[in-house]
Design an enzyme around this catalytic site. Structure first.
Site, PDB file in Angstrom:
ATOM      1  N   HIS A  28       0.834  -1.206   0.000  1.00  0.00           N
ATOM      2  CA  HIS A  28       0.000   0.000   0.000  1.00  0.00           C
ATOM      3  C   HIS A  28       0.868   1.256   0.000  1.00  0.00           C
ATOM      4  CE1 HIS A  28      -2.349  -3.290   1.701  1.00  0.00           C
ATOM      5  NE2 HIS A  28      -3.445  -2.647   1.334  1.00  0.00           N
ATOM      6  N   HIS A  68      -2.100  -1.000   7.138  1.00  0.00           N
ATOM      7  CA  HIS A  68      -1.751  -1.259   5.730  1.00  0.00           C
ATOM      8  C   HIS A  68      -0.601  -0.356   5.278  1.00  0.00           C
ATOM      9  CE1 HIS A  68      -4.879   1.858   5.770  1.00  0.00           C
ATOM     10  NE2 HIS A  68      -4.316   2.343   4.681  1.00  0.00           N
ATOM     11  N   GLY A 116      -3.775  -3.835  11.397  1.00  0.00           N
ATOM     12  CA  GLY A 116      -4.227  -4.313  10.087  1.00  0.00           C
ATOM     13  C   GLY A 116      -5.744  -4.296  10.095  1.00  0.00           C
ATOM     14  N   LEU A 118      -8.637  -2.537  10.876  1.00  0.00           N
ATOM     15  CA  LEU A 118      -8.689  -1.093  11.142  1.00  0.00           C
ATOM     16  C   LEU A 118      -9.383  -0.792  12.464  1.00  0.00           C
ATOM     17  CD1 LEU A 118      -9.430  -0.073   7.457  1.00  0.00           C
ATOM     18  CD2 LEU A 118      -7.291   0.280   8.704  1.00  0.00           C
ATOM     19  N   ASN A 187      -7.395  12.085   4.202  1.00  0.00           N
ATOM     20  CA  ASN A 187      -7.154  12.235   2.763  1.00  0.00           C
ATOM     21  C   ASN A 187      -8.398  11.989   1.923  1.00  0.00           C
ATOM     22  OD1 ASN A 187      -7.433   9.431   2.582  1.00  0.00           O
ATOM     23  ND2 ASN A 187      -5.223   9.047   2.540  1.00  0.00           N
ATOM     24  N   ILE A 189      -9.921   9.454   0.996  1.00  0.00           N
ATOM     25  CA  ILE A 189      -9.900   8.321   0.048  1.00  0.00           C
ATOM     26  C   ILE A 189      -9.808   7.003   0.806  1.00  0.00           C
ATOM     27  CG2 ILE A 189      -8.467   7.154  -1.712  1.00  0.00           C
ATOM     28  CD1 ILE A 189      -9.792   9.544  -2.931  1.00  0.00           C
ATOM     29  N   HIS A 262      -3.962   3.556  -3.368  1.00  0.00           N
ATOM     30  CA  HIS A 262      -4.130   3.049  -1.998  1.00  0.00           C
ATOM     31  C   HIS A 262      -3.391   1.728  -1.766  1.00  0.00           C
ATOM     32  CE1 HIS A 262      -6.039   1.405   1.623  1.00  0.00           C
ATOM     33  NE2 HIS A 262      -6.122   0.289   0.911  1.00  0.00           N
ATOM     34  N   ARG A 354     -19.209 -18.380  38.276  1.00  0.00           N
ATOM     35  CA  ARG A 354     -18.922 -16.935  38.146  1.00  0.00           C
ATOM     36  C   ARG A 354     -18.674 -16.311  39.521  1.00  0.00           C
ATOM     37  NH1 ARG A 354     -24.345 -13.454  38.232  1.00  0.00           N
ATOM     38  NH2 ARG A 354     -25.763 -15.081  38.869  1.00  0.00           N
ATOM     39  N   GLU A 408     -17.896  -3.841  24.175  1.00  0.00           N
ATOM     40  CA  GLU A 408     -17.138  -5.088  24.301  1.00  0.00           C
ATOM     41  C   GLU A 408     -15.908  -5.122  23.395  1.00  0.00           C
ATOM     42  OE1 GLU A 408     -20.385  -4.878  23.771  1.00  0.00           O
ATOM     43  OE2 GLU A 408     -21.298  -5.619  25.613  1.00  0.00           O
ATOM     44  N   PHE A 434     -22.115 -12.556  24.283  1.00  0.00           N
ATOM     45  CA  PHE A 434     -21.604 -11.365  23.601  1.00  0.00           C
ATOM     46  C   PHE A 434     -20.113 -11.494  23.269  1.00  0.00           C
ATOM     47  CE2 PHE A 434     -25.057  -9.483  26.425  1.00  0.00           C
ATOM     48  CZ  PHE A 434     -26.049  -9.780  25.492  1.00  0.00           C
ATOM     49  N   HIS A 470     -29.447 -14.338  24.719  1.00  0.00           N
ATOM     50  CA  HIS A 470     -28.508 -14.326  25.840  1.00  0.00           C
ATOM     51  C   HIS A 470     -27.975 -15.721  26.183  1.00  0.00           C
ATOM     52  CE1 HIS A 470     -29.907 -10.316  26.107  1.00  0.00           C
ATOM     53  NE2 HIS A 470     -29.334 -10.064  27.275  1.00  0.00           N
ATOM     54  N   ARG A 517     -23.815 -19.087  35.247  1.00  0.00           N
ATOM     55  CA  ARG A 517     -24.650 -18.153  36.014  1.00  0.00           C
ATOM     56  C   ARG A 517     -25.233 -18.872  37.212  1.00  0.00           C
ATOM     57  NH1 ARG A 517     -30.867 -16.874  35.107  1.00  0.00           N
ATOM     58  NH2 ARG A 517     -31.057 -15.180  36.567  1.00  0.00           N
TER      59      ARG A 517
HETATM   60  C1  LIG Z   1     -11.521  -4.229   9.853  1.00  0.00           C
HETATM   61  C2  LIG Z   1     -10.981  -4.011   8.481  1.00  0.00           C
HETATM   62  N1  LIG Z   1     -11.821  -3.941   7.452  1.00  0.00           N
HETATM   63  C3  LIG Z   1     -11.343  -3.809   6.191  1.00  0.00           C
HETATM   64  C4  LIG Z   1     -10.008  -3.736   5.960  1.00  0.00           C
HETATM   65  C5  LIG Z   1      -9.461  -3.655   4.541  1.00  0.00           C
HETATM   66  N2  LIG Z   1      -8.913  -2.307   4.277  1.00  0.00           N
HETATM   67  C6  LIG Z   1      -7.615  -2.082   4.403  1.00  0.00           C
HETATM   68  S1  LIG Z   1      -7.237  -0.482   4.119  1.00  0.00           S
HETATM   69  C7  LIG Z   1      -8.842  -0.100   3.825  1.00  0.00           C
HETATM   70  C8  LIG Z   1      -9.226   1.311   3.471  1.00  0.00           C
HETATM   71  C9  LIG Z   1      -8.695   2.250   4.461  1.00  0.00           C
HETATM   72  O1  LIG Z   1      -8.841   3.559   4.061  1.00  0.00           O
HETATM   73  P1  LIG Z   1      -7.976   4.684   4.760  1.00  0.00           P
HETATM   74  O2  LIG Z   1      -7.910   4.446   6.198  1.00  0.00           O
HETATM   75  O3  LIG Z   1      -8.523   5.984   4.304  1.00  0.00           O
HETATM   76  O4  LIG Z   1      -6.531   4.449   4.201  1.00  0.00           O
HETATM   77  P2  LIG Z   1      -5.865   5.129   2.931  1.00  0.00           P
HETATM   78  O5  LIG Z   1      -6.745   4.802   1.756  1.00  0.00           O
HETATM   79  O6  LIG Z   1      -5.811   6.580   3.201  1.00  0.00           O
HETATM   80  O7  LIG Z   1      -4.530   4.484   2.834  1.00  0.00           O
HETATM   81  C10 LIG Z   1      -9.645  -1.217   3.947  1.00  0.00           C
HETATM   82  C11 LIG Z   1     -11.103  -1.225   3.744  1.00  0.00           C
HETATM   83  C12 LIG Z   1      -9.155  -3.819   7.067  1.00  0.00           C
HETATM   84  N3  LIG Z   1      -7.842  -3.788   6.946  1.00  0.00           N
HETATM   85  N4  LIG Z   1      -9.669  -3.919   8.316  1.00  0.00           N
END
Ligand SMILES: Cc1ncc(C[n+]2csc(CCOP(=O)(O)OP(=O)(O)O)c2C)c(N)n1
Length: 655
Positions: A28, A68, A116, A118, A187, A189, A262, A354, A408, A434, A470, A517
């Site tokens: 990336h 990434h 990774g 996000l 950015n 994007i 990207h 518990r 959670e 949960f 539950h 429980r």
């Molecule tokens: C939980 C999760 N969902 C999906 C992805 C796949 N993914 C990696 S980067 C990305 C887009 C991220 O966009 P942004 O944070 O704006 O990064 P940029 O394009 O600026 O590098 C996605 C959907 C991931 N890594 N984690």
């Protein structure tokens, strides 16, 4: 600040990132190129760190939540002199390299957490900032500050969209984590294109509402960034979001600003064009500007000075505070298993596991002064309140009990962050049903090999009136399938104590504990070595004379049921409690055969899906739950699903 040097560092980051991604044919480039100046300022001008001692307890933490963009991190770690060589950079994303696709904790010198997924890093960072506040309160004295550092995060739009970021940010604001500073790479994007497609809210207003200080700037105004950081530090009562407008892939003449940059290599032509535009020699791959090398050489002197000065302070603190030093060692060495006083549970006691867990936890807190944690608003049900020092809050940094709120996913991530910081052990808790809300954090703990403890109570359809939503059915099994995860379902209060010791004894894997429980009775154990053998995953609770006609393997509340059923039949029945199936499966064949002799029929009783037991018994010999439970009195629900001693007797008698 030497702006020229920062520019040289930024363009070296671009050069290295473009080339490592190009060579790997994947990666990336957008984030590393777009955030190159920001990265240079953070690593060169902002961070208190020492690449020669990357585990220094008082270093600032930097978390690349947008994992990434790993090429950015690896480039900067290399330039600063961490254990990331140019060859490592060239091996980006290759099998066995220390520069994997996304940053991995324990794999790469200087990487603070695995990111990774996000939002995960952001959430870990909240845990790290809490840890800093806790340890500072505990160990700093008027004369000596030995814990005094910041936690920095770099997040993109993706992190900001994820729900767990909102959960964690909300809690961070509530707790007033003034030493948490998050850079938002705004950015506009993501992978599919403009954020306008799906993300048009006012992020800054959102964070302001969370009680954060919100600052804005330009990702390429390097002096401006430094001023913003200074302003962030001034507000000691609130975390700060520094929102920076940036251009994804900046420096790639034809692709910058587009989602195309990207997550794919730029391609030879665009790399060439970028080199020309950035003043990188066109024929030199993995190029580092001499000014960048020189800059970090100089910086290293300053880092060493600061580090040496901290070491002096630390020595002086040690001399002045012998009692605190003992506590420091207990924190850093992960408590002690000596002198543990556990509550006494006797055969015949009727107590929910518990509750037994809650009592055990209170006792363990004395032996493990660095054990902290809490629940996602279910503490009275999860039994996770410890009396020491009250609640951790804005006003009380001494508190050991955390109130995660009904969050959670963030809870699990924060519990991981508490451990990643160093110096603390953590637990967190919710209802087993949960567990799916925090499951990703169990997985990350397992990947990172960190010993987070997940307490999951109300572990079956025996929950009763609250009904199918539950009543966990598949959760127990679904946690077991996560590699490197210890899942323990103790059968009574005595086993619960051992489960806790197993959880605290684990150093390189998370533990999930399933507790009931409902009350269950503490049973006598035929195996006099049961405490030792439970640590092998399974042991004999009730044996028969000679070779058994049938072995009933049970877990949790079903062990008592099996003991009761065994007493109601003339068949020779052996009852095996198997609180941790994964551990049992790792034992020698001799031990396994001792418990489950070859050729002897096995029946399994577990109040959950039968999936994982199919290798132990025939389908008709597995007493399990294959639907979603029912609302009703718990004994009625259990009976409806066949969880009675009489039904188990029927199964035992059946051919
Ligand atoms: C939980 C999760 N969902 C999906 C992805 C796949 N993914 C990696 S980067 C990305 C887009 C991220 O966009 P942004 O944070 O704006 O990064 P940029 O394009 O600026 O590098 C996605 C959907 C991931 N890594 N984690």
């Amino acid at each position: 600040m030497n702006k020229k040097a920062i520019a040289a560092v930024a363009n070296s980051v671009r050069a290295l990132s473009m080339d490592m991604i190009q060579k790997a044919k994947s990666g990336h480039p957008g984030l590393p190129m777009g955030c190159a100046e920001l990265g240079a300022v953070i690593f060169g001008e902002v961070l208190k760190h020492n690449p020669k001692d990357s585990k220094w307890i008082d270093r600032d933490r930097f978390v690349l939540s947008a994992g990434h963009g790993s090429a950015l991190l690896y480039s900067l770690l290399h330039l600063c002199g961490y254990g990331v060589s140019l060859d490592d950079i060239k091996n980006f994303r290759q099998l066995g390299s220390n520069t994997p696709g996304h940053p991995e904790y324990g794999m790469t010198d200087g990487v603070e957490t695995t990111t990774g997924p996000l939002g995960a890093g952001f959430t870990n960072a909240v845990g790290m900032a809490i840890a800093e506040a806790m340890l500072a309160e505990k160990f700093n004295t008027k004369q000596h500050k030995i814990i005094d550092h910041y936690t920095y995060v770099l997040s993109g739009d993706g992190c900001m969209m994820e729900g767990l970021t909102s959960e964690a940010a909300s809690l961070a604001g509530n707790l007033g984590l003034g030493k948490l500073i998050v850079f938002y790479d705004d950015n506009g994007i993501t992978i599919e294109g403009s954020t306008k497609l799906a993300f048009t809210e006012d992020v800054k207003a959102r964070f302001a509402a969370y009680n954060w200080q919100v600052l804005s700037g330009d990702a390429y105004d390097v002096e401006g960034i430094l001023k913003l950081v200074a302003q962030a530090k001034k507000d000691t009562k609130r975390p700060t979001l520094i929102s920076l407008k940036s251009v994804i892939g900046k420096g790639a003449p034809n692709l910058a600003g587009s989602h195309k940059v990207h997550g794919a290599p730029l391609g030879d032509e665009e790399v060439l064009a970028a080199r020309k535009a950035l003043g990188i020699p066109v024929d030199k791959s993995f190029y580092i500007f001499p000014e960048a090398k020189e800059y970090f050489k100089e910086k290293a002197k300053g880092w060493k000075k600061d580090y040496d000065s901290w070491c002096k302070t630390f020595d002086a603190w040690k001399k002045a505070n012998p009692e605190l030093v003992k506590e420091w060692c207990a924190f850093m060495m992960n408590g002690t298993f000596e002198d543990i006083k556990l509550p006494k549970f006797n055969v015949g006691d009727k107590i929910a596991t518990r509750s037994a867990s809650g009592k055990t936890l209170v006792s363990l807190c004395a032996a493990f002064p660095n054990l902290v944690g809490g629940s996602a608003d279910l503490a009275p049900s999860n039994n996770t309140v410890v009396p020491d020092n009250g609640d951790f809050s804005k006003e009380n940094r001494k508190g050991r009990t955390l109130h995660f709120g009904i969050r959670e996913h963030a809870m699990g991530g924060i519990a991981n962050g508490l451990i990643l910081h160093g110096g603390l052990r953590s637990y967190c808790a919710t209802f087993m049903s949960f567990a799916d809300y925090l499951r990703p954090t169990v997985r990350l703990a397992a990947i990172m090999k960190i010993p987070t403890i997940f307490i999951l109570t109300h572990d079956s359809i025996y929950v009763g009136e609250d009904g199918p939503t539950h009543q966990p059915v598949e959760q127990l099994e679904s946690l077991r399938v996560i590699p490197n995860t210890q899942v323990i379902r103790p059968g009574d209060a005595q086993e619960t104590e051992i489960a806790w010791l197993m959880a605290l004894g684990a150093q390189d894997k998370p533990t999930c504990m399933a507790f009931t429980r409902q009350n269950i009775t503490v049973y006598p154990k035929d195996d006099k070595q049961w405490k030792k053998n439970m640590r092998k995953g399974a042991y004999i609770v009730k044996d028969c004379k000679g070779t058994p006609d049938v072995v009933v393997v049970a877990t949790g509340s079903e062990v008592s049921l099996a003991v009761e059923a065994a007493a109601k039949t003339k068949k020779k029945v052996r009852v095996v409690s198997m609180p941790c199936r994964e551990l049992f499966e790792a034992q020698s064949d001799a031990y396994k055969n001792k418990l489950l002799p070859k050729g002897v029929r096995v029946i399994v009783a577990e109040c959950g899906v039968p999936t994982g037991w199919k290798g132990y018994a025939k389908d008709k010999d597995i007493l399990a739950v294959t639907t979603f439970g029912e609302s009703g009195k718990y004994a009625d629900v259990a009976a409806k699903f066949g969880f009675t001693a009489d039904n188990l007797v029927k199964i035992i008698k059946r051919k």
